[in-house]
Design an enzyme around this catalytic site. Sequence first.
Site, PDB file in Angstrom:
ATOM      1  N   ASP A   1       0.827  -1.203   0.000  1.00 36.88           N
ATOM      2  CA  ASP A   1       0.000   0.000   0.000  1.00 36.88           C
ATOM      3  C   ASP A   1       0.866   1.260   0.000  1.00 36.88           C
ATOM      4  O   ASP A   1       1.848   1.348   0.738  1.00 36.88           O
ATOM      5  CB  ASP A   1      -0.865  -0.024   1.269  1.00 36.88           C
ATOM      6  CG  ASP A   1      -1.863   1.106   1.337  1.00 36.88           C
ATOM      7  OD1 ASP A   1      -2.762   1.142   0.490  1.00 36.88           O
ATOM      8  OD2 ASP A   1      -1.753   1.951   2.252  1.00 36.88           O
TER       9      ASP A   1
ATOM     10  N   GLU B   1       1.354  -0.545  -5.031  1.00 36.59           N
ATOM     11  CA  GLU B   1       0.533   0.641  -5.297  1.00 36.59           C
ATOM     12  C   GLU B   1       1.505   1.795  -5.462  1.00 36.59           C
ATOM     13  O   GLU B   1       1.783   2.551  -4.539  1.00 36.59           O
ATOM     14  CB  GLU B   1      -0.446   0.929  -4.160  1.00 36.59           C
ATOM     15  CG  GLU B   1      -1.452   1.980  -4.600  1.00 36.59           C
ATOM     16  CD  GLU B   1      -2.148   2.734  -3.472  1.00 36.59           C
ATOM     17  OE1 GLU B   1      -3.164   3.365  -3.767  1.00 36.59           O
ATOM     18  OE2 GLU B   1      -1.689   2.705  -2.327  1.00 36.59           O
TER      19      GLU B   1
END
Length: 526
Positions: A191, A249
């Site tokens: 993330d 990401e």
Amino acid sequence: MIYEIYPRSFQDSNGDGIGDLKGITQRLDYLQSLGIDAIWVTPFFPSPNADFGYDVADYTGVAPEYGTMADWDELTRQARKRGIRVLVDFVLNHSSDQHPWFKEARASRTNPKRDWYVWHDPAPNGGPPTNWESIFGGSTWEYDAATKQYYYHIFLKQQPDLNWANPGLQKAMHDVMRFWLAHGASGFRLDATPYLFEDPTWPNDPDVKGGPSVGLKPYNSGREESHAILREMRRIVDAAPGQAILLGESSTPTIDDLAKVYGSKADEINLPMNFLYGNLTHLDAKVFKRQLDDAHSRLRGQPPVFFFSSHDHSRQWTAFGDGVHDDAIARLTAAMTLTAGGTALMYYGEEIGMADLTAAELKDVPLGPKRVVADKRDPERSPMQWTGTAGGGFTTGSPWLPVAQAAATTNVAAQSADPHSILNWYRQLLTLRRDLPALREGSYVPLESGNADVVAFARLDRSGQGVLVLLNMSAAQQRLAISGWAGGHVPSDGRVLLTSQPDATVDLANPVLAPFATRLVAFRVR
Ligand code: GLC
Ligand code: CA
């Protein structure tokens, strides 16, 4: 092909209206039938849910609403049996402010965990140390009255940034990775990777005075120090059995920045998501041709990662649809992502053309005790539409977000029975992608379509078998004059593999395409 699952909305197994891990296990046969290689499951860890699971309060636990560790183990076991790998969402940039580490850190300036987070003295006037703005709005700094310092958060104030310069924190997070690898994970979706480090001189943001100034900035993202951290994570997944990987990401301002995310020796993130492609929401052939060509020529030969929809993006049906040609446009965006090479990501429900919930559908959503505000990303997180019955086959209870009214007709059961459905279009694309070496591993051949509204490219395998992909990004019929073939030789014998235009003919030199038509043509070069 990696399939993103937002567990809260995929399948509820116990009627509480919240999707769960057992629910995913129940749907593995469906995922296997699609030909999915891996699933990425977004956070299911204990969390106060200020940002639905992206504020982690325990990195090695399962939140009771999603099930138990035994459910997780069973999910990975059943997935492996079906040849599906499972990726864990690793929220490494920040924890929840309710994580025990942060509670310790804020207890006193001398607490051993203090340095696991990013603290700074107030500015001389007592205000925040810098004028930086967080991605979710407001200052990146939150004052801690007890210890008279500010802590840094690039997202919500309930998501304090972790300090990746601290060796103790590094070791704790490496242990988290090893924990999930030992529990059947085949790697991680990392993330918010751009934000691991900040400029240690803490300069002010010159753009702030002109209005909001949010997102990737040289001082808050893409910092050099991240590379060593990501290399270490890569070593950890490489050492695990079963070809574990890192999916990132990894938004970047440019394609050259994206190339660096793979690591200078291809020793960092295996699969950084290409947000330069994924953030586009308007069909413009010139823009897409450039993105596809760049992804194949400027990433130093590393595999691009294409996607459109996600739990943070408006669904592609809604983002690209024009209200008239939505069906053809959905086929086009699917075909582009699934034939352009590299790795593709799908978001649950994209394969049936799920749309975002409308404002009217969201109007009466009960917020409940934990949920004080509606998330602006609720529209793309609605329950999976399995059937046309009440609850959409997602739940027998009351769903946490409404099942879209469209579920009455747009659902897996109805589309499975219709050979011309979006679902069967996806199935055909996924089958071609698996079966044809040209689409699976062939080279990408950029072509000129001779028409500013049409993207044309080919994929070619070593034996000279190829697939020509034509995508009309306009609402008008378009005539093409394709050029750019190696040696100038237009291949002759073509065969239509897949088309969204029923009367399509094979013409490899001057084809004509209906509005928003997609056409895949097999050919052979001599
Ligand atoms: C990522 C997630 C997003 C989350 C944010 C903060 O962007 O995809 O949903 O809000 O990180 O963790
Ligand atoms: Ca449930």
